[in-house]
Scaffold this motif. Structure first.
Motif, PDB file in Angstrom:
ATOM      1  N   ASP A  98       0.877  -1.194  -0.086  1.00 55.62           N
ATOM      2  CA  ASP A  98      -0.053  -0.099  -0.074  1.00 55.62           C
ATOM      3  C   ASP A  98       0.909   1.188   0.035  1.00 55.62           C
ATOM      4  O   ASP A  98       1.716   1.476   0.937  1.00 55.62           O
ATOM      5  N   ASN A 107      -2.266   4.932  -7.080  1.00 58.02           N
ATOM      6  CA  ASN A 107      -2.076   4.949  -5.514  1.00 58.02           C
ATOM      7  C   ASN A 107      -2.844   3.857  -4.758  1.00 58.02           C
ATOM      8  O   ASN A 107      -3.862   3.445  -5.293  1.00 58.02           O
ATOM      9  N   GLY A 108      -2.377   3.480  -3.596  1.00 56.92           N
ATOM     10  CA  GLY A 108      -2.991   2.681  -2.598  1.00 56.92           C
ATOM     11  C   GLY A 108      -2.509   1.209  -2.758  1.00 56.92           C
ATOM     12  O   GLY A 108      -1.339   1.009  -3.028  1.00 56.92           O
ATOM     13  N   HIS A 109      -3.481   0.327  -3.004  1.00 55.06           N
ATOM     14  CA  HIS A 109      -3.130  -1.166  -2.995  1.00 55.06           C
ATOM     15  C   HIS A 109      -2.608  -1.466  -4.324  1.00 55.06           C
ATOM     16  O   HIS A 109      -3.237  -1.384  -5.258  1.00 55.06           O
ATOM     17  N   GLN A 110      -1.328  -2.106  -4.342  1.00 51.35           N
ATOM     18  CA  GLN A 110      -0.699  -2.388  -5.533  1.00 51.35           C
ATOM     19  C   GLN A 110      -0.038  -3.739  -5.424  1.00 51.35           C
ATOM     20  O   GLN A 110       0.601  -4.099  -4.511  1.00 51.35           O
ATOM     21  N   GLY A 133      -1.345  -0.873  -9.404  1.00 48.38           N
ATOM     22  CA  GLY A 133      -2.470  -0.777  -8.661  1.00 48.38           C
ATOM     23  C   GLY A 133      -3.732  -0.290  -9.391  1.00 48.38           C
ATOM     24  O   GLY A 133      -3.974  -0.468 -10.924  1.00 48.38           O
TER      25      GLY A 133
END
Length: 155
Positions: A98, A107-110, A133
């Protein structure tokens, strides 16, 4: 219009990265053993005993993935288990992070896939294969599944 251009470029770049990674000799058979075209095994939870990565092994993977992140110091890493016994010089490994991406849509969960270099049964380095992501998370998941791996099981 600019978002459409970016997504088109991102999709093309992901395709090129997938092709390059697949051609680098990382192919495995469906049983997770190395194919004749390469010496890589798969770090899969489906075959053999598994173990947690050591802090040094995690650092090697973090060092390979971090340049793809906007602010690596704030990243929240999630890890999959790793085979207890590895006899090959490199294996594929998938997990998630993350973090901020250089591209806001990612951005975020990758999810990411790396080729982990091995010595003495331990990860000593890694090379990023692909990270994405957003809606492209599925691209990395599909690539990982090709090697019997699933980044969604990282915790």
């Amino acid at each position: 219009m600019q978002d459409t251009k970016f997504l088109t470029i991102a999709a093309l770049a992901a395709g090129v990265a997938l092709s390059a990674f697949a051609l680098s000799g990382c192919a495995t058979t469906s049983t997770g053993t190395a194919a004749a075209s390469g010496s890589n095994a798969t770090a899969s939870s489906s075959g053999g005993p598994q173990r947690e990565l050591t802090p040094a092994e995690k650092k090697a993977i973090i060092d390979s993935v971090s340049p793809s992140l906007r602010n690596p110091a704030s990243a929240k890493w999630k890890w999959n288990t790793f085979p207890s016994v590895v006899t090959e010089s490199s294996v594929n490994y998938c997990a998630t992070v993350d973090a901020g991406s250089p591209y806001a849509a990612y951005n975020g969960h990758q999810a990411y896939i790396v080729e982990a270099q091995m010595a003495g049964g331990h990860v000593t380095g890694a090379v990023i294969g692909l990270i994405a992501g957003g809606k492209d998370f599925a691209i990395v998941t599909t690539m990982c599944q090709k090697y019997g791996l699933d980044p969604k099981t990282a915790s």
